[in-house]
Scaffold this active site. Structure first.
Site, PDB file in Angstrom:
ATOM      1  N   ALA A  31      -9.860  50.838 -96.979  1.00  0.00           N
ATOM      2  CA  ALA A  31      -8.853  50.487 -96.188  1.00  0.00           C
ATOM      3  C   ALA A  31      -7.084  50.943 -97.223  1.00  0.00           C
ATOM      4  O   ALA A  31      -7.270  50.973 -97.795  1.00  0.00           O
ATOM      5  CB  ALA A  31      -8.898  48.902 -97.027  1.00  0.00           C
ATOM      6  N   GLU A  32      -6.433  50.738 -96.037  1.00  0.00           N
ATOM      7  CA  GLU A  32      -4.951  51.307 -96.471  1.00  0.00           C
ATOM      8  C   GLU A  32      -4.468  50.314 -97.321  1.00  0.00           C
ATOM      9  O   GLU A  32      -3.622  51.450 -98.842  1.00  0.00           O
ATOM     10  CB  GLU A  32      -3.935  51.714 -95.622  1.00  0.00           C
ATOM     11  CG  GLU A  32      -3.567  50.339 -94.907  1.00  0.00           C
ATOM     12  CD  GLU A  32      -2.718  50.634 -93.143  1.00  0.00           C
ATOM     13  OE1 GLU A  32      -1.668  49.555 -93.912  1.00  0.00           O
ATOM     14  OE2 GLU A  32      -2.966  51.670 -92.398  1.00  0.00           O
ATOM     15  N   ASN A  33      -4.794  49.881 -98.069  1.00  0.00           N
ATOM     16  CA  ASN A  33      -4.117  48.871 -98.969  1.00  0.00           C
ATOM     17  C   ASN A  33      -4.770  48.977-100.360  1.00  0.00           C
ATOM     18  O   ASN A  33      -3.631  48.579-101.496  1.00  0.00           O
ATOM     19  CB  ASN A  33      -4.303  47.171 -98.752  1.00  0.00           C
ATOM     20  CG  ASN A  33      -5.714  46.997 -98.433  1.00  0.00           C
ATOM     21  OD1 ASN A  33      -6.443  47.187 -97.491  1.00  0.00           O
ATOM     22  ND2 ASN A  33      -6.349  45.675 -99.169  1.00  0.00           N
TER      23      ASN A  33
END
Length: 202
Positions: A31-33
């Site tokens: 996940a990019e977060n």
């Protein structure tokens, strides 16, 4: 999915992929977060509980697999820009027959933020767009040319919709389809019979 892949999952429909990993296939979902090792959504029927510290790109609570790691967003995008992600699955508003993608802005509506899609589609990874085949008003979202501002040009390798699957060769579309798919698609495409082939590494 292929065993050993590192895969980015975007917001919306792509997040559903975490619940459909084939048996015997081990991949790392990112996940990019800042989370590597995403698992499926928590299943209360087997005693799983959500942990607010583990969320996907859509801010939904998920589980993590053994060996998962968390890190800051800047490190996450360094992995993406550096070509360390094999497969990117993200949503879209429009795609063209030549693999153009529009995914972040509808003119006249509020622009919340550009997000990381431009980084994602400009990376060396294979790009798959998952979206509904038509817009809410029934108009095609797969076009000869996108009418919305572009996220990237000639970047999409495969489009998966609720009606069919298209492979983009950056010149046109190839796919198995029906008359209703043609009616809902505003560009020409080739029809391939049989099972959908796995995408080959670039």
């Amino acid at each position: 999915f292929k065993d050993g892949m590192y895969v980015y999952l975007g917001i919306g429909i792509p997040t559903m992929a975490s619940s459909f990993i084939p048996d015997g296939v081990h991949i790392e979902l990112q996940a990019e977060n800042g989370l590597m090792g995403l698992g499926p959504y928590p299943d209360p029927s087997i005693g799983q509980k959500g942990d607010a510290d583990f969320i996907n790109a859509g801010k939904e609570t998920v589980t993590v697999i053994q060996g998962a790691s968390s890190f800051c967003s800047s490190e996450s995008f360094s992995m993406i820009r550096g070509g360390h992600i094999d497969l990117t699955i993200l949503g879209g508003m429009q795609c063209s027959s030549s693999g153009d993608l529009a995914s972040f802005f509808i003119p006249g509506k509020k622009l919340v933020g550009m997000g990381g899609a431009m980084d994602l589609v400009s990376s060396p990874s294979t790009v798959i767009v998952t979206m509904e085949h038509t817009a809410k008003d029934g108009s095609p979202k797969i076009l000869k040319e996108c009418t919305l501002p572009l996220t990237g040009k000639a970047v999409v390798d495969r489009i998966i919709t609720d009606m069919c699957v298209f492979d983009c060769d950056k010149k046109g579309l190839k796919n198995g389809g029906l008359d209703d798919v043609r009616a809902a698609t505003d560009c020409s495409f080739d029809v391939v019979e049989g099972e959908i082939p796995l995408m080959e590494d670039p």
